[in-house]
Design an enzyme around this catalytic site. Structure first.
Site, PDB file in Angstrom:
ATOM      1  N   ASN A  11       0.783  -1.224   0.077  1.00  0.00           N
ATOM      2  CA  ASN A  11       0.082   0.101  -0.183  1.00  0.00           C
ATOM      3  C   ASN A  11       0.855   1.280  -0.009  1.00  0.00           C
ATOM      4  O   ASN A  11       1.481   1.605   1.048  1.00  0.00           O
ATOM      5  CB  ASN A  11      -0.948   0.021   1.269  1.00  0.00           C
ATOM      6  CG  ASN A  11      -1.624   1.108   1.358  1.00  0.00           C
ATOM      7  OD1 ASN A  11      -1.914   2.124   0.466  1.00  0.00           O
ATOM      8  ND2 ASN A  11      -2.384   1.451   2.675  1.00  0.00           N
ATOM      9  N   LYS A  13       0.236   4.220  -0.248  1.00  0.00           N
ATOM     10  CA  LYS A  13      -0.362   5.504   0.274  1.00  0.00           C
ATOM     11  C   LYS A  13      -0.262   6.750  -0.746  1.00  0.00           C
ATOM     12  O   LYS A  13      -0.112   6.348  -1.883  1.00  0.00           O
ATOM     13  CB  LYS A  13       0.124   5.749   1.694  1.00  0.00           C
ATOM     14  CG  LYS A  13      -0.192   4.492   2.497  1.00  0.00           C
ATOM     15  CD  LYS A  13       0.061   4.638   4.029  1.00  0.00           C
ATOM     16  CE  LYS A  13      -0.237   3.274   4.760  1.00  0.00           C
ATOM     17  NZ  LYS A  13       0.143   3.317   6.315  1.00  0.00           N
ATOM     18  N   HIS A  97      -9.293   0.987   5.383  1.00  0.00           N
ATOM     19  CA  HIS A  97      -8.191   1.218   5.935  1.00  0.00           C
ATOM     20  C   HIS A  97      -8.517   2.295   6.952  1.00  0.00           C
ATOM     21  O   HIS A  97      -8.998   3.108   7.198  1.00  0.00           O
ATOM     22  CB  HIS A  97      -7.195   2.018   4.855  1.00  0.00           C
ATOM     23  CG  HIS A  97      -5.867   1.822   5.473  1.00  0.00           C
ATOM     24  ND1 HIS A  97      -5.196   2.951   6.240  1.00  0.00           N
ATOM     25  CD2 HIS A  97      -4.780   1.049   5.021  1.00  0.00           C
ATOM     26  CE1 HIS A  97      -4.067   2.518   6.445  1.00  0.00           C
ATOM     27  NE2 HIS A  97      -3.663   1.466   5.889  1.00  0.00           N
ATOM     28  N   GLU A  99      -6.738   4.843   8.084  1.00  0.00           N
ATOM     29  CA  GLU A  99      -6.536   6.293   7.565  1.00  0.00           C
ATOM     30  C   GLU A  99      -7.887   6.955   6.895  1.00  0.00           C
ATOM     31  O   GLU A  99      -8.320   7.770   7.075  1.00  0.00           O
ATOM     32  CB  GLU A  99      -5.258   6.319   6.796  1.00  0.00           C
ATOM     33  CG  GLU A  99      -3.984   6.487   7.628  1.00  0.00           C
ATOM     34  CD  GLU A  99      -2.800   5.502   6.763  1.00  0.00           C
ATOM     35  OE1 GLU A  99      -2.937   5.778   5.476  1.00  0.00           O
ATOM     36  OE2 GLU A  99      -1.944   5.012   7.478  1.00  0.00           O
ATOM     37  N   GLU A 169      -4.858  -4.649  10.780  1.00  0.00           N
ATOM     38  CA  GLU A 169      -3.928  -3.716  10.920  1.00  0.00           C
ATOM     39  C   GLU A 169      -4.147  -2.792  12.405  1.00  0.00           C
ATOM     40  O   GLU A 169      -4.886  -1.927  12.452  1.00  0.00           O
ATOM     41  CB  GLU A 169      -3.957  -2.544   9.856  1.00  0.00           C
ATOM     42  CG  GLU A 169      -3.679  -3.189   8.359  1.00  0.00           C
ATOM     43  CD  GLU A 169      -3.092  -2.299   7.543  1.00  0.00           C
ATOM     44  OE1 GLU A 169      -2.125  -2.646   7.043  1.00  0.00           O
ATOM     45  OE2 GLU A 169      -3.729  -1.266   7.342  1.00  0.00           O
ATOM     46  N   GLY A 175       2.843   2.617  10.675  1.00  0.00           N
ATOM     47  CA  GLY A 175       3.815   3.826  10.735  1.00  0.00           C
ATOM     48  C   GLY A 175       4.517   4.244  11.763  1.00  0.00           C
ATOM     49  O   GLY A 175       5.174   5.295  11.770  1.00  0.00           O
ATOM     50  N   SER A 214       3.825  -1.633  10.421  1.00  0.00           N
ATOM     51  CA  SER A 214       5.324  -1.805  10.531  1.00  0.00           C
ATOM     52  C   SER A 214       5.951  -3.140  10.082  1.00  0.00           C
ATOM     53  O   SER A 214       6.979  -3.572  10.872  1.00  0.00           O
ATOM     54  CB  SER A 214       5.828  -1.236  11.813  1.00  0.00           C
ATOM     55  OG  SER A 214       5.293   0.030  12.021  1.00  0.00           O
TER      56      SER A 214
HETATM   57  P1  13P Z   1       3.314   0.601   7.452  1.00  0.00           P
HETATM   58  O1  13P Z   1       3.582  -0.793   6.951  1.00  0.00           O
HETATM   59  O2  13P Z   1       3.994   1.687   6.970  1.00  0.00           O
HETATM   60  O3  13P Z   1       3.216   0.765   9.117  1.00  0.00           O
HETATM   61  O4  13P Z   1       1.663   0.747   6.992  1.00  0.00           O
HETATM   62  C1  13P Z   1       0.768  -0.062   7.267  1.00  0.00           C
HETATM   63  C2  13P Z   1      -0.392  -0.108   6.593  1.00  0.00           C
HETATM   64  O5  13P Z   1      -1.265   0.671   6.885  1.00  0.00           O
HETATM   65  C3  13P Z   1      -0.560  -0.758   5.322  1.00  0.00           C
HETATM   66  O6  13P Z   1      -1.898  -0.590   4.748  1.00  0.00           O
END
Ligand code: 13P
Length: 252
Positions: A11, A13, A97, A99, A169, A175, A214
């Site tokens: 992903n 982002k 997600h 976010e 997640e 992150g 992560s």
């Molecule tokens: P990170 O791997 O940057 O922690 O993000 C995970 C994520 O949100 C994947 O959709």
């Protein structure tokens, strides 16, 4: 080790210029052999989907969107629909997600609608669930994940999960560099599968449940070695081809 075919999805982002993305996708395509057990997918920002689709066409790596609108077309300025993603041969689309839930106000009802819109367009939704740090500390992880799951299953039926992927997640691990331990992740994955098995054992057994938060090459193997973890949804580490490919290999 999972019984199901593992999936590692990147992903990106909201990252990547055209040139950076071209180099990244070329490197991933070169690094994934046609006979790999692991399935690899890339989810770039909408605007990069044509580029990624052109570069990955005919190869073993699939691609998808990071979100979609609930409508097929019409006066929804700024949005992209499921049929538009399908038109670019997307296989997957991420829905729910954290976010999107936290920053764009997508509640369980909207997520369930997006899940349905994805399947109606012939896309496989990657449905994300996960608790915040405050929810974990209040011992509410299972209740939160159950509520997020039930919103989709109650609307679309358990059979809808035959054509879907789940991603656990934990919000506190996204992150932050703070990965869930393999045991913490496995516990939630087992809880999810068990809850779904109570409705339909075969659907639960066949469902791929990815871990995200992560994931790096240094922790991927131990996470993917858990019996109910069927791969990963990778954010930051998917922007580095070498690191992403090491993660894919850890799932192979
Ligand atoms: P990170 O791997 O940057 O922690 O993000 C995970 C994520 O949100 C994947 O959709």
């Amino acid at each position: 080790m999972s019984k199901r075919r593992p999936l590692v999805a990147g992903n990106w982002k909201m990252n990547g210029s055209r040139a950076e993305s071209a180099a990244l996708v070329d490197a991933v395509r070169r690094g994934v052999g046609p006979g790999a057990r692991v399935e690899v997918a890339l989810c770039p920002p909408f605007i990069l989907i044509p580029l990624v689709a052109e570069k990955l066409a005919g190869g073993p790596v699939s691609w998808g969107g990071q979100s979609l609108d609930t409508h097929k077309s019409g006066a929804y300025t700024g949005e992209v629909s499921g049929p538009m993603l399908k038109d670019y041969d997307c296989a997957y689309v991420i829905v729910g997600h954290s976010e999107r839930r936290a920053l764009y106000g997508e509640n369980d009802g909207v997520v369930a609608e997006k899940f349905g819109a994805a399947q109606a367009a012939g896309l496989v939704p990657i449905l994300c669930v996960g608790e915040t740090l405050a929810e974990r500390e209040a011992n509410r992880t299972e209740a939160v994940v159950a509520r997020q799951l039930d919103a989709v299953v109650n609307k679309h039926g358990i059979a809808s999960l035959k054509n879907a992927v789940l991603a656990y997640e934990p919000v506190w691990a996204i992150g932050t560099g703070k990965t869930a331990t393999p045991q913490q992740a496995q516990d939630v994955h087992r809880f999810i599968r068990g809850r779904l098995a109570a409705r339909d054992q075969a659907v639960a057994d066949g469902l791929r449940i990815l871990y995200g938060g992560s994931v790096k090459s240094a922790n991927a193997k131990e996470l993917f070695g858990q019996p109910d973890i069927d791969g990963g949804l990778i954010g930051g580490a998917s922007l580095n081809a070498e690191e992403f490919l090491l993660i894919c290999r850890a799932a192979d």
